[in-house]
Design an enzyme around this catalytic site. Structure first.
Site, PDB file in Angstrom:
ATOM      1  N   MET A  38      -0.596   4.112  -7.639  1.00  0.00           N
ATOM      2  CA  MET A  38      -0.333   3.198  -6.379  1.00  0.00           C
ATOM      3  C   MET A  38      -0.265   1.633  -6.946  1.00  0.00           C
ATOM      4  O   MET A  38      -1.267   1.400  -7.474  1.00  0.00           O
ATOM      5  CB  MET A  38      -1.003   3.606  -5.180  1.00  0.00           C
ATOM      6  N   GLU A  89       0.836  -1.053  -0.007  1.00  0.00           N
ATOM      7  CA  GLU A  89       0.037   0.113   0.038  1.00  0.00           C
ATOM      8  C   GLU A  89       1.038   1.221   0.067  1.00  0.00           C
ATOM      9  O   GLU A  89       1.788   1.151   0.438  1.00  0.00           O
ATOM     10  CB  GLU A  89      -0.924   0.184   1.314  1.00  0.00           C
ATOM     11  N   THR A  90       0.384   2.398  -0.615  1.00  0.00           N
ATOM     12  CA  THR A  90       1.200   3.585  -0.838  1.00  0.00           C
ATOM     13  C   THR A  90       0.111   4.605  -0.963  1.00  0.00           C
ATOM     14  O   THR A  90      -1.017   4.577  -1.209  1.00  0.00           O
ATOM     15  CB  THR A  90       2.012   3.271  -2.242  1.00  0.00           C
ATOM     16  N   ILE A  91       0.618   5.827  -0.832  1.00  0.00           N
ATOM     17  CA  ILE A  91       0.116   7.167  -1.267  1.00  0.00           C
ATOM     18  C   ILE A  91       0.683   8.011  -2.291  1.00  0.00           C
ATOM     19  O   ILE A  91       2.137   7.768  -2.055  1.00  0.00           O
ATOM     20  CB  ILE A  91      -0.299   7.935   0.109  1.00  0.00           C
TER      21      ILE A  91
END
Length: 562
Positions: free
Chosen positions: A453, A371-373
């Site tokens: 992402m 997960e990433t922003i």
């Protein structure tokens, strides 16, 4: 988790999928209109963070100030994807110097940890969670590098909105709440997780007001005392004492010796536009390698979603991921042949390996779902920033230092334990990274900052967005909303074990004839609902002096301008 179904079991579902939305105007796949503004634009994965960025711009800050403020706010509101326990990468268009600047703010492995430790403990890979995958968190140093070089407001002003929200509370948005509850359920066995991420031991739900006073105090101390308080002061002592107690190897000298690097972004030409990424230890040049091969093919504007489209993108991905696995690593410690990998000559050679009518049997990497922003901001002076930040696997390693309000990343999991590999674990080395910001210019002028992402999907997502815009004529919103596909695994014959076969995982919106034709070409096709979300983008229309912003519907995000 990714859900996959056999081809026959979901053909009926796809045959009912429609390619257009019920909109009077706009484009086929667009879920909403683009956002258009003159003075500034911000696009993030949480609406309140977008508003924080806009407020910073209105109060005299520039795009860099606003991006840091939004990132700090997301570290509070979306800890399922980011936070100051993780790393950061950015590409900045600086209007005054008319240049692109790249920042690699990723942390290094502990000096006291090497491959022998894992051999002695009969570990064949670095664990995903716990103290062993923890590397130095680079985000805070990245903020100060960006701020010292380009910022206009004081850091106290930049971090004040996030501090206020941390103290007074904010309501959780829908998708973040979904991941938050599952993350707490998974990580709750580790120290300080329940204390930090729940209220009365209950994880917040959508709409619940959540406060993080620990993080408010951490931000306040960073704003007052600067980056050294995080890397050499009491925060560093708290982090390293905790990790040592948990059996990990991160120490004060690792924190104190940390530094970010300004790097030169690299590019390839695609349809007359220069597409920019950062060089390794990230995977950005994977997207450039794919585009370099794909530019040898012509695509008609109505070819989106055809079997030829998906087939050719998938084959170029397989080829590029071979090189990714072999060459990409920390360039301070490995000689990565970036120039050669991005040359037209090499792209031509690789293109010759592709059969336009048949799936190839190349080796290819597996898909990770970190997960990433991603966020992007543009200001009234013409500055633009493309910024991505992550803890890797969701919230991260599970390691939450006491009363600091954040979780440490698990990026060191991505090191190889084979000493012959370019990305092999070594003391003080930066691991291979999946998070990549992107930028587009034309004739040495800024055009677009964007990111997508989704772990290993990111270079595939970058390629799909660029093709949607430049090959298929989509607008900025539709380019992100259009259905996506992702290849995972190797590409062995159909008779091989399922775990050894490559698979194209697709979202709804592709037609039954496309799926059947892909099967006839030797591809295995699966269904992955909403697995590749997180696109944000800003397009600069120089002729009209406007910014166009987009944020897709797969996440909670919002584009806004003024």
């Amino acid at each position: 988790m990714m859900k996959t179904l056999t081809t026959l079991s979901f053909l009926a579902f796809f045959s009912l999928s429609v390619l257009s939305q019920d909109r009077i105007t706009g484009f086929n796949h667009a879920t909403r209109s683009e956002v258009i503004a003159q003075n500034g634009m911000a696009c993030t994965s949480q609406p309140l963070a977008t508003q924080v960025a806009i407020d910073i711009l209105k109060n005299g800050g520039n795009a860099i100030d606003a991006a840091i403020a939004a990132n700090a706010t997301l570290g509070l509101m979306e800890p399922t994807g980011c936070g100051i326990g993780g790393d950061l990468f950015a590409i900045v268009w600086h209007a005054e110097s008319k240049k692109l600047y790249g920042l690699n703010a990723s942390g290094r492995s502990p000096q006291s940890l090497n491959i022998d430790h894992f051999k002695e403990n009969n570990l064949t890979k670095i664990p995903s969670y716990g103290p062993l995958p923890v590397s130095v968190p680079g985000c805070v140093d990245g903020w100060f590098e960006l701020h010292n070089r380009f910022g206009q407001l004081k850091m106290k002003e930049v971090l004040e909105p996030a501090i206020n929200y941390a103290e007074n509370g904010f309501p959780l948005s829908e998708l973040i709440a979904y991941y938050w509850q599952r993350s707490v359920q998974f990580h709750g066995k580790y120290p300080n997780v329940i204390d930090t991420y729940t209220t009365d031991s209950i994880a917040p739900a959508k709409g619940d007001i959540f406060k993080n006073p620990y993080l408010a105090e951490t931000y306040r101390l960073i704003a007052k005392h600067g980056r050294d308080y995080f890397y050499k002061g009491e925060i560093a002592h708290t982090i390293t004492r905790f990790i040592e107690e948990q059996g990990g190897f991160l120490r004060m000298e690792d924190m104190a010796q940390h530094y970010s690097q300004w790097v030169q972004p690299v590019s390839v030409d695609y349809r007359g536009y220069d597409i920019w990424e950062l060089p390794p230890n990230g995977q950005g040049i994977t997207a450039l390698q794919m585009l370099n091969i794909l530019k040898g093919y012509e695509f008609s504007k109505d070819e989106f979603g055809t079997a030829r489209h998906l087939h050719l993108v998938t084959e170029t991905k397989k080829l590029a991921f071979e090189d990714r696995a072999k060459y990409y690593a920390d360039m301070d410690m490995q000689d990565v042949p970036v120039k050669e990998l991005l040359s037209n000559k090499y792209a031509d050679e690789r293109r010759q390996l592709i059969d336009e009518n048949k799936a190839g049997k190349y080796e290819a990497g597996s898909i990770s779902r970190g997960e990433t922003i991603y966020l992007t901001v543009a200001d009234k002076w013409g500055n633009m920033i493309s910024l991505i930040q992550s803890n890797y696997r969701g919230m991260g390693s599970g390691m939450v230092p006491p009363k600091l309000g954040f979780m440490l990343q698990n990026r060191a999991e991505l090191f190889s334990l084979n000493p012959k590999d370019a990305n092999a674990l070594e003391p003080g080395k930066r691991p291979f990274h999946t998070i990549i910001p992107a930028f587009v210019t034309k004739d040495n002028q800024p055009v677009m900052s964007f990111g997508v992402m989704g772990g290993d999907f990111q270079p595939q997502g970058h390629v799909q967005v660029i093709m949607n815009l430049l090959d298929f004529g989509m607008n900025l919103q539709e380019a992100g909303d259009a259905p996506r596909f992702s290849h995972s695994g190797s590409s062995e014959p159909t008779g091989a074990k399922a775990k050894d076969r490559g698979q194209i995982n697709i979202e709804s919106g592709f037609t039954t004839p496309t799926i059947l034709q892909l099967n006839s070409m030797g591809h295995k096709v699966g269904y992955s609902p909403g697995g590749y979300g997180g696109y944000q983008a800003i397009w600069f229309d120089k002729e009209r002096g406007i910014y166009i912003g987009a944020s897709e519907s797969r996440k909670d995000g919002m584009a806004a301008g003024y």
